[in-house]
Design a protein around this motif. Structure first.
Motif, PDB file in Angstrom:
ATOM      1  N   TYR A 254       0.823  -1.214   0.000  1.00  0.00           N
ATOM      2  CA  TYR A 254       0.000   0.000   0.000  1.00  0.00           C
ATOM      3  C   TYR A 254       0.855   1.262   0.000  1.00  0.00           C
ATOM      4  O   TYR A 254       0.361   2.341   0.319  1.00  0.00           O
ATOM      5  CB  TYR A 254      -0.944   0.001   1.206  1.00  0.00           C
ATOM      6  CG  TYR A 254      -1.997  -1.069   1.110  1.00  0.00           C
ATOM      7  CD1 TYR A 254      -3.171  -0.859   0.399  1.00  0.00           C
ATOM      8  CD2 TYR A 254      -1.799  -2.323   1.700  1.00  0.00           C
ATOM      9  CE1 TYR A 254      -4.127  -1.853   0.290  1.00  0.00           C
ATOM     10  CE2 TYR A 254      -2.763  -3.318   1.601  1.00  0.00           C
ATOM     11  CZ  TYR A 254      -3.919  -3.079   0.890  1.00  0.00           C
ATOM     12  OH  TYR A 254      -4.882  -4.060   0.776  1.00  0.00           O
ATOM     13  N   ARG A 268      -7.122   0.921  -6.744  1.00  0.00           N
ATOM     14  CA  ARG A 268      -7.627   0.968  -5.373  1.00  0.00           C
ATOM     15  C   ARG A 268      -9.000   1.649  -5.299  1.00  0.00           C
ATOM     16  O   ARG A 268      -9.889   1.202  -4.572  1.00  0.00           O
ATOM     17  CB  ARG A 268      -6.641   1.724  -4.464  1.00  0.00           C
ATOM     18  CG  ARG A 268      -5.313   1.028  -4.259  1.00  0.00           C
ATOM     19  CD  ARG A 268      -5.473  -0.361  -3.699  1.00  0.00           C
ATOM     20  NE  ARG A 268      -6.280  -0.375  -2.487  1.00  0.00           N
ATOM     21  CZ  ARG A 268      -7.015  -1.403  -2.094  1.00  0.00           C
ATOM     22  NH1 ARG A 268      -7.059  -2.504  -2.829  1.00  0.00           N
ATOM     23  NH2 ARG A 268      -7.717  -1.339  -0.978  1.00  0.00           N
ATOM     24  N   ASP A 326      -5.998   1.699   1.809  1.00  0.00           N
ATOM     25  CA  ASP A 326      -6.334   0.382   2.358  1.00  0.00           C
ATOM     26  C   ASP A 326      -7.735   0.464   2.939  1.00  0.00           C
ATOM     27  O   ASP A 326      -8.154   1.518   3.438  1.00  0.00           O
ATOM     28  CB  ASP A 326      -5.329  -0.004   3.441  1.00  0.00           C
ATOM     29  CG  ASP A 326      -5.830  -1.139   4.310  1.00  0.00           C
ATOM     30  OD1 ASP A 326      -5.984  -2.255   3.777  1.00  0.00           O
ATOM     31  OD2 ASP A 326      -6.100  -0.894   5.500  1.00  0.00           O
TER      32      ASP A 326
END
Length: 533
Positions: A254, A268, A326
């Motif tokens: 990440y 993402r 994330d």
């Protein structure tokens, strides 16, 4: 005789206490409605009684150690957040803390919108929209685990609400409140260090560049420096100890590079977009409208702060300081996106009302907002009282974890000479649900930074498995344990307790194929008794 027209009737003005009571009730009703809706949308009882899965277990374990050990056992959790867990009387109900912060986020979103409105009625309308959007946000429905991510969102929304509140009426006292909340926020959420500079940056820009108000600029700068000093003291005094090599390695995927950033962001965002509940072509215009509405309503500093947040998050990801986008650690970004989009919905309703030139400007926007929110609620109703979607993409770990019942079953049925093998991911859960005394072992080279021992349970074994060794490494560890068991009295059994084994599950299945495996409990994570073929 001259006719005299009747004078218009004079309405009696209610006494001041009655007006105050009516105003208080009027302010409280929207909040009461949001709180009530929160308990409808969320299945509180099941979340408070579900067994703790892997990451939650070590967090829950922290309450079983003395307060003096809190700086160690808090690990990557903010120390103030871990302290709050100790105020919950029942260890099985610790999720009341993240659920409390989730409710606080909804209420804070309301106050954010309330502080943006041009008058009381308009503020209540925007507040209800922002509060309901956050309440119905799919990302909120999956975030009930025993971690600090709901606190991240709550503190972030509170700080933005305070920024809008400060722009309503600039004063030293309001700036002091923001500084105080930054200090408390740092104890509850590490992401306060991301949001606070954005908030003060936006307020400073509004004071120095837009209004060119010298004294306001100086006060804001001083307040920002004070907040920065307090945040730094908390970070370097407590939080920095959680920044270890193992944790950094865990988040490596990440941390994009500058060259990979465009593709990384697309991937993402595409992955997280379902948790915002609207397609991108709807979300982007609403976000733009949200920022423009903040500016139009006289909250330009708050608008700038909103724009600075994704810039700061991206910069920290590139600098390999904080994971970028994330699902868990960026939960606060998803919630802030929903809040700004909610302001955009209210802004869109205002534009429509202006276009049709209605004389009662609050009525038409209210109807439009109600229609849009109803559509949003219907489109995302499958997330309500969430227990995992049909594709299993956002599975609720707590709904399938059986480590508590497995631990209690072994304690009841295992013989005094039996050996109990506990796979690594199940260790914290097994220790948590055991009634045996524990000892703290720290420091250790892991993401958590500590582990626990069970000095009164020598028959409980944690196999030494090399993660890179695959099935062969697991077989070597099990062979050694079975050899030790063969030296014990006849009838000795070897019990195996596993949970949260992903992504090592294929290795375990391959390793266990070489043994006789007899399940003794049901469910997705059964306890088994193993022996050589």
């Amino acid at each position: 005789m001259v006719a005299v027209e009747d004078a218009p009737p004079v309405r009696a003005t209610p006494p001041a206490p009655a007006r105050r009571v009516r105003a208080t009730v009027g302010e409280a009703l929207p909040i009461i409605a949001l709180v009530g809706a929160f308990f409808v949308v969320n299945d509180i009882r099941s979340w408070l009684t579900a067994q703790y899965w892997g990451d939650e277990a070590w967090v829950a374990l922290s309450v079983r150690f003395p307060l003096a050990d809190l700086p160690v056992t808090t690990s990557s959790s903010p120390i103030g957040w871990s302290f709050l867990l100790r105020l919950v009387p029942d260890i099985d109900h610790l999720r009341v803390v993240p659920l409390g912060f989730q409710l606080l986020t909804v209420v804070a979103a309301y106050f954010f919108g309330r502080a943006v409105g041009r008058n009381r009625a308009h503020g209540v309308l925007i507040g209800l929209v922002t509060g309901l959007v956050v309440l119905l946000l799919p990302a909120q429905q999956i975030r009930h685990d025993l971690k600090q991510y709901t606190a991240d969102a709550a503190v972030a929304v509170c700080l933005l609400a305070l920024a809008a509140w400060t722009e309503q009426s600039w004063s030293r006292w309001r700036l002091a409140v923001v500084v105080a909340v930054v200090f408390v926020g740092m104890l509850l959420s590490h992401t306060t260090a991301i949001i606070a500079p954005c908030v003060f940056g936006g307020l400073l820009f509004a004071a120095a560049v837009l209004s060119r108000h010298r004294s306001r600029t100086v006060r804001t700068a001083v307040a920002g420096l004070a907040a920065g000093g307090l945040a730094a003291a908390v970070y370097f005094g407590v939080s920095v100890r959680a920044d270890n090599d193992a944790m950094h390695g865990y988040w490596t995927s990440y941390f994009p590079t500058l060259t990979s950033l465009p593709g990384y962001l697309v991937a993402r965002i595409s992955n997280l977009l379902p948790l915002l509940g609207v397609p991108g072509w709807v979300l982007v215009p609403l976000l733009l409208l949200g920022v423009l509405t903040l500016v139009r309503q006289g909250r330009p500093g708050t608008g700038v702060a909103v724009l600075l947040v994704p810039v700061a998050a991206t910069g920290l990801g590139l600098a390999q300081i904080y994971p970028l986008l994330d699902l868990r650690t960026s939960h606060f970004l998803l919630v802030l996106t929903a809040v700004v989009a909610g302001v955009g919905v209210a802004g869109l309703a205002d534009l429509v009302a202006m276009a049709i030139r209605r004389s009662r400007p609050v009525v038409v926007p209210s109807v439009i907002c109600a229609l849009l929110l109803s559509s949003y609620a219907v489109a995302n109703q499958r997330w309500w009282r969430f227990d995992g979607d049909e594709a299993g993409l956002w599975r609720n770990h707590s709904a399938v974890t059986t480590i508590g019942s497995a631990t209690r079953y072994v304690a009841t049925h295992a013989g005094p000479n039996d050996m109990v093998v506990v796979a690594g991911p199940a260790w914290f859960g097994f220790a948590l649900y055991s009634d045996d005394p524990l000892e703290l072992v720290a420091p250790v080279a892991s993401t958590v930074g500590f582990t626990v021992g069970m000095p009164n349970r020598p028959n409980v074994v944690l196999p030494q498995v090399d993660p890179a060794g695959g099935a062969r490494s697991i077989q070597r560890a099990l062979d050694e344990i079975l050899t030790q068991a063969s030296m014990r009295p006849p009838g000795t059994q070897v019990w195996l307790v596993r949970t949260s084994t992903h992504p090592s599950e294929p290795d375990w299945r391959a390793a266990l194929a070489a043994y006789q495996v007899r399940p003794v409990t049901a469910g997705p994570e059964p306890v088994v008794v193993i022996s050589r073929r």
